[in-house]
Design a protein around this motif. Structure first.
Motif, short mmCIF file in Angstrom:
data_model
loop_
_atom_site.label_atom_id
_atom_site.label_comp_id
_atom_site.label_asym_id
_atom_site.label_seq_id
_atom_site.Cartn_x
_atom_site.Cartn_y
_atom_site.Cartn_z
N ALA A 157 -25.66 41.21 -0.40
CA ALA A 157 -25.57 39.75 -0.42
C ALA A 157 -25.86 39.22 0.97
O ALA A 157 -25.60 39.88 1.98
CB ALA A 157 -24.17 39.29 -0.86
N GLU A 158 -26.39 38.02 1.01
CA GLU A 158 -26.59 37.33 2.28
C GLU A 158 -25.29 37.31 3.08
O GLU A 158 -25.29 37.55 4.29
CB GLU A 158 -27.06 35.90 1.98
N GLY A 159 -24.18 37.06 2.41
CA GLY A 159 -22.90 36.92 3.09
C GLY A 159 -22.27 38.23 3.51
O GLY A 159 -21.23 38.22 4.19
N TYR A 160 -22.84 39.36 3.14
CA TYR A 160 -22.26 40.65 3.54
C TYR A 160 -22.70 41.08 4.95
O TYR A 160 -22.16 42.05 5.48
CB TYR A 160 -22.67 41.75 2.56
N ASP A 161 -23.71 40.41 5.48
CA ASP A 161 -24.23 40.75 6.82
C ASP A 161 -24.69 42.20 6.91
O ASP A 161 -24.50 42.87 7.93
CB ASP A 161 -23.18 40.47 7.90
N ASN A 162 -25.27 42.69 5.83
CA ASN A 162 -25.74 44.09 5.86
C ASN A 162 -27.10 44.28 5.19
O ASN A 162 -27.51 45.42 4.95
CB ASN A 162 -24.70 45.03 5.24
N GLU A 163 -27.80 43.19 4.92
CA GLU A 163 -29.08 43.34 4.23
C GLU A 163 -30.07 44.17 5.04
O GLU A 163 -30.85 44.94 4.46
CB GLU A 163 -29.68 41.96 3.92
N SER A 164 -30.05 44.04 6.35
CA SER A 164 -30.97 44.84 7.18
C SER A 164 -30.68 46.33 7.04
O SER A 164 -31.61 47.15 6.92
CB SER A 164 -30.86 44.41 8.64
N ALA A 165 -29.41 46.69 7.05
CA ALA A 165 -29.05 48.11 6.90
C ALA A 165 -29.44 48.63 5.52
O ALA A 165 -29.95 49.75 5.39
CB ALA A 165 -27.54 48.28 7.12
N VAL A 166 -29.21 47.82 4.49
CA VAL A 166 -29.59 48.22 3.13
C VAL A 166 -31.10 48.43 3.05
O VAL A 166 -31.59 49.45 2.54
CB VAL A 166 -29.13 47.16 2.11
N GLY A 167 -31.84 47.46 3.55
CA GLY A 167 -33.30 47.56 3.49
C GLY A 167 -33.83 48.73 4.29
O GLY A 167 -34.76 49.44 3.83
N ASP A 168 -33.27 48.97 5.46
CA ASP A 168 -33.73 50.10 6.29
C ASP A 168 -33.44 51.43 5.61
O ASP A 168 -34.25 52.36 5.68
CB ASP A 168 -33.05 50.06 7.66
N ALA A 169 -32.29 51.53 4.93
CA ALA A 169 -31.94 52.78 4.24
C ALA A 169 -32.90 53.03 3.07
O ALA A 169 -33.34 54.17 2.85
CB ALA A 169 -30.50 52.74 3.75
#
Length: 264
Positions: A35-47
């Motif tokens: 989610a946008e609000g989780y502040d982890n989209e970059s990490a998810v996408g990189d993984a």
């Protein structure tokens, strides 16, 4: 949509989130929820990128925060999420909470535009009550595919499940906190069913959701917990098991902010 996915709520540490998603993908998971609000989209996408699977093989879902739910903000927020995730589209985009800037017709018109442009595979809502979901289904220009809500044996969401199953509604349910953040471990009925199947109460809870045709997205960071959840796919409950779990009288809601729609 794979019926077992990985939830990433409260994984705001980049390294932890990256490793959890990468480990899950190596284990066989093909549904990742962020989610946008989780502040982890970059990490998810990189993984996902590091894992190297074809994009079409991963079912990727994210959510637009309440402060970005007017028409223009939805389009901008989605573009920002795509950039952080490093993707051209997501399989499922949710309205995270029906709060803030949410206005059913205006918000869902923007979601419909994203779907018509091929940037979003499906439109979802999250934390919607029956009344809010009924309104969304009525005004949306594109079908509502899923409603993501807290659901587990201590919060069976019976009314919502019955509503979603109607032919003129036909909305999938996705369960977050599907093991009640571990609290299912102390429930006698789940312990009994787990012993019968040489499983854990957590695995039984996930299997019970599958019997209800509900997709589960448990959060897990350690390899052991990821594997425990993954192996729940091998737990097959019979009618007696389901009836025993359905008979649980204890009720518990984990996520319950004062301004949640069910508290209004």
């Amino acid at each position: 949509m794979p019926m077992l996915g990985l939830g990433t709520y409260q994984m705001d540490d980049y390294d932890e989130c990256f490793e959890s998603v990468r480990t899950a993908l190596r284990m066989g998971y093909r549904h990742v929820d962020t989610a946008e609000g989780y502040d982890n989209e970059s990490a998810v996408g990189d993984a996902i990128d590091e894992y190297g699977a074809d994009r079409e093989d991963i079912f990727l879902a994210t959510k637009v925060s309440p402060d970005n739910l007017d028409y223009d903000h939805v389009l901008t927020s989605a573009a920002d999420s795509f950039e952080r995730l490093g993707v051209d589209f997501v399989d499922l985009l949710y309205v995270h909470w029906p709060m803030g800037e949410y206005e059913a017709r205006d918000t869902l018109e923007a979601f419909a535009e994203l779907r018509e442009e091929g940037l979003v595979g499906e439109i979802g809502v999250s934390n919607f009550t029956v009344e809010l979901l009924e309104e969304a289904v009525e005004v949306a220009e594109e079908p509502i595919f899923a409603n993501q809500v807290e659901m587990h044996p201590l919060l069976p969401q019976t009314e919502l499940r019955q509503f979603c199953a109607q032919d003129d509604v036909d909305v999938e349910l996705v369960a977050y906190s599907p093991i009640a953040r571990g609290d299912v471990e102390d429930v006698d009925e789940l312990q009994e069913v787990a012993e019968k199947h040489d499983a854990t109460p957590q695995q039984v809870s996930l299997a019970w959701l599958r019997e209800k045709e509900v997709t589960a997205i448990p959060k897990a960071t350690s390899e052991d917990h990821l594997r425990e959840n993954w192996l729940s796919l091998g737990v097959e409950l019979d009618d007696e098991d389901v009836e025993k779990i359905d008979s649980i009288e204890e009720r518990e809601r984990i996520v319950d902010p004062d301004d949640a729609p069910w508290n209004r």
